[in-house]
Design a protein around this motif. Structure first.
Motif, PDB file in Angstrom:
ATOM      1  N   TYR A   1       0.843  -1.202   0.000  1.00 56.46           N
ATOM      2  CA  TYR A   1       0.000   0.000   0.000  1.00 56.46           C
ATOM      3  C   TYR A   1       0.876   1.250   0.000  1.00 56.46           C
ATOM      4  O   TYR A   1       0.667   2.189  -0.779  1.00 56.46           O
ATOM      5  CB  TYR A   1      -0.896  -0.031   1.233  1.00 56.46           C
ATOM      6  CG  TYR A   1      -2.103   0.878   1.218  1.00 56.46           C
ATOM      7  CD1 TYR A   1      -2.483   1.606   0.091  1.00 56.46           C
ATOM      8  CD2 TYR A   1      -2.904   1.002   2.357  1.00 56.46           C
ATOM      9  CE1 TYR A   1      -3.599   2.418   0.105  1.00 56.46           C
ATOM     10  CE2 TYR A   1      -4.027   1.810   2.379  1.00 56.46           C
ATOM     11  CZ  TYR A   1      -4.371   2.514   1.249  1.00 56.46           C
ATOM     12  OH  TYR A   1      -5.481   3.329   1.267  1.00 56.46           O
ATOM     13  N   ASP A   2       1.877   1.256   0.868  1.00 54.72           N
ATOM     14  CA  ASP A   2       2.810   2.386   0.931  1.00 54.72           C
ATOM     15  C   ASP A   2       3.507   2.581  -0.411  1.00 54.72           C
ATOM     16  O   ASP A   2       3.650   3.715  -0.896  1.00 54.72           O
ATOM     17  CB  ASP A   2       3.835   2.134   2.040  1.00 54.72           C
ATOM     18  CG  ASP A   2       4.917   3.208   2.087  1.00 54.72           C
ATOM     19  OD1 ASP A   2       4.587   4.373   2.371  1.00 54.72           O
ATOM     20  OD2 ASP A   2       6.081   2.867   1.827  1.00 54.72           O
ATOM     21  N   LEU A   3       3.919   1.477  -1.031  1.00 54.04           N
ATOM     22  CA  LEU A   3       4.589   1.564  -2.331  1.00 54.04           C
ATOM     23  C   LEU A   3       3.644   2.131  -3.382  1.00 54.04           C
ATOM     24  O   LEU A   3       4.021   3.027  -4.159  1.00 54.04           O
ATOM     25  CB  LEU A   3       5.077   0.178  -2.756  1.00 54.04           C
ATOM     26  CG  LEU A   3       5.816   0.109  -4.095  1.00 54.04           C
ATOM     27  CD1 LEU A   3       7.165   0.811  -4.010  1.00 54.04           C
ATOM     28  CD2 LEU A   3       5.997  -1.350  -4.537  1.00 54.04           C
ATOM     29  N   ALA A   4       2.404   1.634  -3.415  1.00 54.97           N
ATOM     30  CA  ALA A   4       1.446   2.108  -4.418  1.00 54.97           C
ATOM     31  C   ALA A   4       1.109   3.577  -4.214  1.00 54.97           C
ATOM     32  O   ALA A   4       0.947   4.328  -5.191  1.00 54.97           O
ATOM     33  CB  ALA A   4       0.177   1.254  -4.369  1.00 54.97           C
ATOM     34  N   LEU A   5       1.012   4.009  -2.965  1.00 54.12           N
ATOM     35  CA  LEU A   5       0.745   5.429  -2.695  1.00 54.12           C
ATOM     36  C   LEU A   5       1.858   6.305  -3.253  1.00 54.12           C
ATOM     37  O   LEU A   5       1.605   7.330  -3.926  1.00 54.12           O
ATOM     38  CB  LEU A   5       0.607   5.651  -1.191  1.00 54.12           C
ATOM     39  CG  LEU A   5      -0.713   5.228  -0.546  1.00 54.12           C
ATOM     40  CD1 LEU A   5      -0.553   5.100   0.973  1.00 54.12           C
ATOM     41  CD2 LEU A   5      -1.820   6.221  -0.877  1.00 54.12           C
ATOM     42  N   ARG A   6       3.113   5.928  -2.990  1.00 53.35           N
ATOM     43  CA  ARG A   6       4.235   6.743  -3.463  1.00 53.35           C
ATOM     44  C   ARG A   6       4.346   6.721  -4.977  1.00 53.35           C
ATOM     45  O   ARG A   6       4.656   7.744  -5.612  1.00 53.35           O
ATOM     46  CB  ARG A   6       5.535   6.251  -2.805  1.00 53.35           C
ATOM     47  CG  ARG A   6       5.592   6.584  -1.305  1.00 53.35           C
ATOM     48  CD  ARG A   6       6.884   6.131  -0.655  1.00 53.35           C
ATOM     49  NE  ARG A   6       6.960   4.689  -0.513  1.00 53.35           N
ATOM     50  CZ  ARG A   6       7.902   3.922  -1.006  1.00 53.35           C
ATOM     51  NH1 ARG A   6       8.894   4.449  -1.723  1.00 53.35           N
ATOM     52  NH2 ARG A   6       7.895   2.621  -0.812  1.00 53.35           N
ATOM     53  N   CYS A   7       4.073   5.575  -5.569  1.00 49.17           N
ATOM     54  CA  CYS A   7       4.139   5.479  -7.029  1.00 49.17           C
ATOM     55  C   CYS A   7       3.005   6.268  -7.689  1.00 49.17           C
ATOM     56  O   CYS A   7       3.215   6.944  -8.708  1.00 49.17           O
ATOM     57  CB  CYS A   7       4.096   4.023  -7.461  1.00 49.17           C
ATOM     58  SG  CYS A   7       5.626   3.108  -7.156  1.00 49.17           S
ATOM     59  N   ALA A   8       1.805   6.200  -7.106  1.00 44.11           N
ATOM     60  CA  ALA A   8       0.665   6.913  -7.684  1.00 44.11           C
ATOM     61  C   ALA A   8       0.885   8.425  -7.625  1.00 44.11           C
ATOM     62  O   ALA A   8       0.477   9.154  -8.538  1.00 44.11           O
ATOM     63  CB  ALA A   8      -0.619   6.532  -6.952  1.00 44.11           C
ATOM     64  N   GLU A   9       1.521   8.904  -6.554  1.00 45.98           N
ATOM     65  CA  GLU A   9       1.835  10.335  -6.460  1.00 45.98           C
ATOM     66  C   GLU A   9       2.700  10.781  -7.628  1.00 45.98           C
ATOM     67  O   GLU A   9       2.509  11.854  -8.213  1.00 45.98           O
ATOM     68  CB  GLU A   9       2.586  10.622  -5.157  1.00 45.98           C
ATOM     69  CG  GLU A   9       1.764  10.469  -3.895  1.00 45.98           C
ATOM     70  CD  GLU A   9       2.640  10.421  -2.655  1.00 45.98           C
ATOM     71  OE1 GLU A   9       3.807  10.891  -2.729  1.00 45.98           O
ATOM     72  OE2 GLU A   9       2.191   9.909  -1.614  1.00 45.98           O
ATOM     73  N   ARG A  10       3.670   9.943  -7.984  1.00 42.13           N
ATOM     74  CA  ARG A  10       4.615  10.309  -9.036  1.00 42.13           C
ATOM     75  C   ARG A  10       4.034  10.073 -10.434  1.00 42.13           C
ATOM     76  O   ARG A  10       4.252  10.871 -11.357  1.00 42.13           O
ATOM     77  CB  ARG A  10       5.913   9.509  -8.860  1.00 42.13           C
ATOM     78  CG  ARG A  10       7.034   9.906  -9.810  1.00 42.13           C
ATOM     79  CD  ARG A  10       8.334   9.234  -9.416  1.00 42.13           C
ATOM     80  NE  ARG A  10       8.863   9.771  -8.171  1.00 42.13           N
ATOM     81  CZ  ARG A  10       9.822  10.677  -8.098  1.00 42.13           C
ATOM     82  NH1 ARG A  10      10.344  11.185  -9.203  1.00 42.13           N
ATOM     83  NH2 ARG A  10      10.262  11.091  -6.936  1.00 42.13           N
ATOM     84  N   ALA A  11       3.290   8.985 -10.591  1.00 44.13           N
ATOM     85  CA  ALA A  11       2.780   8.629 -11.920  1.00 44.13           C
ATOM     86  C   ALA A  11       1.576   9.471 -12.312  1.00 44.13           C
ATOM     87  O   ALA A  11       1.415   9.843 -13.476  1.00 44.13           O
ATOM     88  CB  ALA A  11       2.416   7.145 -11.950  1.00 44.13           C
ATOM     89  N   GLY A  12       0.707   9.787 -11.349  1.00 47.58           N
ATOM     90  CA  GLY A  12      -0.539  10.481 -11.656  1.00 47.58           C
ATOM     91  C   GLY A  12      -1.619   9.510 -12.082  1.00 47.58           C
ATOM     92  O   GLY A  12      -1.343   8.449 -12.658  1.00 47.58           O
ATOM     93  N   GLY A  13      -2.869   9.865 -11.800  1.00 51.45           N
ATOM     94  CA  GLY A  13      -3.982   8.960 -12.077  1.00 51.45           C
ATOM     95  C   GLY A  13      -4.119   8.574 -13.530  1.00 51.45           C
ATOM     96  O   GLY A  13      -4.574   7.464 -13.842  1.00 51.45           O
ATOM     97  N   GLY A  14      -3.727   9.445 -14.439  1.00 54.70           N
ATOM     98  CA  GLY A  14      -3.852   9.140 -15.859  1.00 54.70           C
ATOM     99  C   GLY A  14      -2.940   8.033 -16.336  1.00 54.70           C
ATOM    100  O   GLY A  14      -3.151   7.477 -17.424  1.00 54.70           O
ATOM    101  N   ALA A  15      -1.923   7.693 -15.545  1.00 54.83           N
ATOM    102  CA  ALA A  15      -0.976   6.635 -15.929  1.00 54.83           C
ATOM    103  C   ALA A  15      -1.257   5.323 -15.204  1.00 54.83           C
ATOM    104  O   ALA A  15      -0.441   4.417 -15.243  1.00 54.83           O
ATOM    105  CB  ALA A  15       0.451   7.085 -15.640  1.00 54.83           C
TER     106      ALA A  15
END
Length: 625
Positions: free
Chosen positions: A263-277
């Motif tokens: 969950y922590d990993l996905a949160l940090r990755c989603a911040e960087r990638a953005g919802g569109g990715a």
């Protein structure tokens, strides 16, 4: 989940301080919501999570729609052979003392993949079971795509996952637990999505559970990316796949977040990638093993995961500059957004006609029970004709927070609301049905705090019938042929489909029975459509336009209100009104036809025929090949 089990969960999670923590949380609920809030929480605990699919019916659905035959396998292999630059997918698997039989099944499910461009990266975290090392050595010797690292010191799952990640050479990384199973087409579906969508950086799929005998059950048919639901539960996990460069950018797994490290990993990755990715594959590509030690069996199996999830979410809020705190509540996480000081003025618009007692009770409920105090109430008297009614409504103006506007135009709910909003003083506006009664005192604080978040458009409440069943918990486009009410008639305390009746989430539309929105957003989208949706679909049409303008609509279960039906709405017995209604139906189908067949916040594997999250027969997912 029984209260005793919940107490045990929090007691363990807090490391001996759990009872005090339970008392503090209960006292906090009592201060905010009174005894009714405590009773609601108890009801939630007792109600459990209806909405799961009967295993026999799901088994039949799997036989009909989720089987791969030889002809399909041949087409998949041919398609893969024609891929340009097929991506290598590194499947990362930390291992620590699994059941050897289940570990072997997990590895064999990777070796059986129809997509051949994979590598399995295993890190054994000093398993004490003597059967594990020879089993891993045997599989590594049998297939060069299997890499194994034997750690010298036990470091728990985050450290082991990073060790496995260090073996990865693929452009993409899939996370895989040591006792779970992938269907044979899983990695093909991932690779196909990458081929078709070169801009994506994160991929997730639907999932189900597999018991100790191998029987599948409890499918979770997810929606497309839902940022608010993601802050309530880790909807990304299983099957979760990341671009390897993205994992490198965020530094991989963080130690100290064990149990919620993914969950922590996905949160940090989603911040960087953005919802569109972030891309969703609406297929069951992961079978999650259910056993006593697995988090698939509930949060009681790994109580430390709850606390780790809270930490991960609060870190996310800090990194993104969002003022608020996250806490685990019952079956998911709740982010409490901070209100600015001073809190903005909210203009609550209440249209009414010839119903003085109903609107009086509505206003009394708002004034007496609402803890958020900076509001004004604008009553739109839309053509009341009875002298007693007129006198009663006029007397409402003696209350310093209430104004009455007279609007004698023919029935047009959208026009009444638009004119009242133009006359309002607040930066936040709310549409309130005259039959509304407040249940949770913090309802307006909750809704305003969400409406003020960047990117948020309309915010909807949990509106209940007086018999404590759900009237409004958001709309799903296409449901019942137009826009149906999800969780309609569900008991108030029920969690709903995988918690979605009790967790904040992004939806396509919310009801104007209780809707809060920034006035700037309302004006940006031209308000309610007076011409085409004067009576029936004004809220749905408005919310779709809000989405088109780049905002997201949010539904919250933490603002609960009763709705006592009123006569302000149309009379279906009036033939002229029925004709107008039919015309609005035609407008909606013409204007929003494509959207009414494909709601991103409602799975194509779920039925359009009922409002109960049942299985779709057949699903609306395209062909596998």
């Amino acid at each position: 989940m029984r209260i005793r089990k919940k107490r045990s969960l929090l007691n363990q999670a807090a490391g001996g301080d759990g009872l005090r923590r339970v008392v503090r949380k209960a006292y906090g609920v009592f201060r905010r919501e009174g005894l009714a809030g405590i009773k609601t929480r108890i009801a939630w605990l007792r109600a459990g999570a209806p909405g799961t699919v009967d295993p026999r019916r799901y088994g039949e659905w799997v036989r009909c729609f989720d089987q791969i035959d030889d002809a399909t396998r041949a087409v998949i292999r041919e398609r893969v052979a024609n891929f340009e630059n097929p991506p290598r997918i590194s499947v990362v698997m930390p291992v620590y003392n699994p059941n050897p039989q289940w570990l072997a099944q997990a590895i064999e499910s990777i070796r059986a993949q129809l997509y051949p461009h994979w590598e399995l990266c295993i890190a054994d975290d000093v398993s004490t079971d003597p059967a594990i090392r020879p089993l891993l050595d045997r599989h590594a010797s049998a297939d060069a795509r299997i890499k194994v690292a034997f750690r010298e010191k036990n470091g728990h799952i985050s450290a082991a996952s990073n060790t496995a990640l260090g073996l990865a050479t693929g452009a993409w990384v899939a996370l895989f637990d040591h006792d779970d199973v992938l269907p044979e087409h899983a990695l093909y579906c991932v690779a196909d999505a990458i081929q078709r969508n070169p801009e994506i950086r994160m991929i997730y799929s639907d999932e189900d559970k597999i018991d100790e005998s191998g029987k599948r059950r409890e499918p979770y048919f997810k929606c497309d990316w839902n940022p608010d639901l993601f802050l309530s539960q880790n909807m990304f996990s299983h099957l979760g796949v990341f671009q390897k460069d993205l994992l490198d950018e965020v530094g991989g797994f963080r130690e100290g977040y064990e149990g919620s490290q993914d969950y922590d990993l996905a949160l940090r990755c989603a911040e960087r990638a953005g919802g569109g990715a972030i891309h969703h594959i609406p297929r069951v590509l992961y079978h999650w093993r259910v056993h006593a030690e697995s988090t698939a069996s509930g949060t009681d199996a790994k109580p430390y995961a709850v606390v780790a999830g809270e930490r991960a979410l609060n870190d996310h809020l800090d990194r993104t500059g969002i003022r608020g705190t996250a806490e685990f509540e019952l079956n998911g996480y709740r982010v409490r957004y901070a209100l600015p000081d001073p809190a903005p003025l909210v203009s609550l618009i209440i249209p009414t006609r010839n119903e003085p007692e109903l609107v009086r009770e509505c206003i009394k409920s708002i004034v007496d029970k609402t803890t958020y105090r900076n509001f004004e109430i604008i009553v739109v008297d839309s053509g009341s004709g009875d002298p007693a009614t007129l006198g009663s409504i006029a007397s409402l103006e003696h209350d310093e927070v209430v104004r009455v506007l007279r609007d004698d135009r023919p029935f047009n709910f959208s026009a009444w609301c638009n004119s009242a909003i133009e006359a309002s003083n607040g930066d936040i506006v709310g549409l309130i049905d005259n039959g509304i009664e407040v249940i949770t005192p913090g309802w307006l604080s909750e809704m305003v705090s969400i409406a003020l978040q960047p990117g948020v458009g309309a915010v909807g409440a949990k509106v209940l019938y007086p018999n404590d069943t759900v009237q409004h918990a958001g709309f799903a486009l296409g449901l019942l042929g137009m826009a149906g009410r999800v969780h309609h008639h569900l008991p108030r305390g029920s969690f709903g489909y995988f918690g979605r009746a009790s967790l904040r989430c992004t939806v396509s539309a919310v009801s104007a029975a209780c809707m809060i929105v920034r006035k700037s957003v309302y004006r940006d989208t031209a308000g309610l459509n007076e011409k085409d949706t004067s009576m029936a679909f004004s809220d749905v049409d408005f919310c779709i336009r809000v989405r088109e303008a780049g905002y997201r609509n949010v539904w919250t279960p933490y603002a609960e209100l009763y709705h006592h039906e009123s006569a302000t709405r149309r009379d279906d017995s009036d033939l002229a009104m029925q004709a107008r209604f039919d015309k609005e139906v035609q407008y909606m189908r013409t204007r929003w036809g494509s959207l009414l067949r494909d709601d991103p916040f409602y799975s194509p594997n779920l039925t359009f025929d009922e409002e109960n999250f049942g299985l779709a027969w057949p699903p609306r997912v395209g062909a596998l090949v």
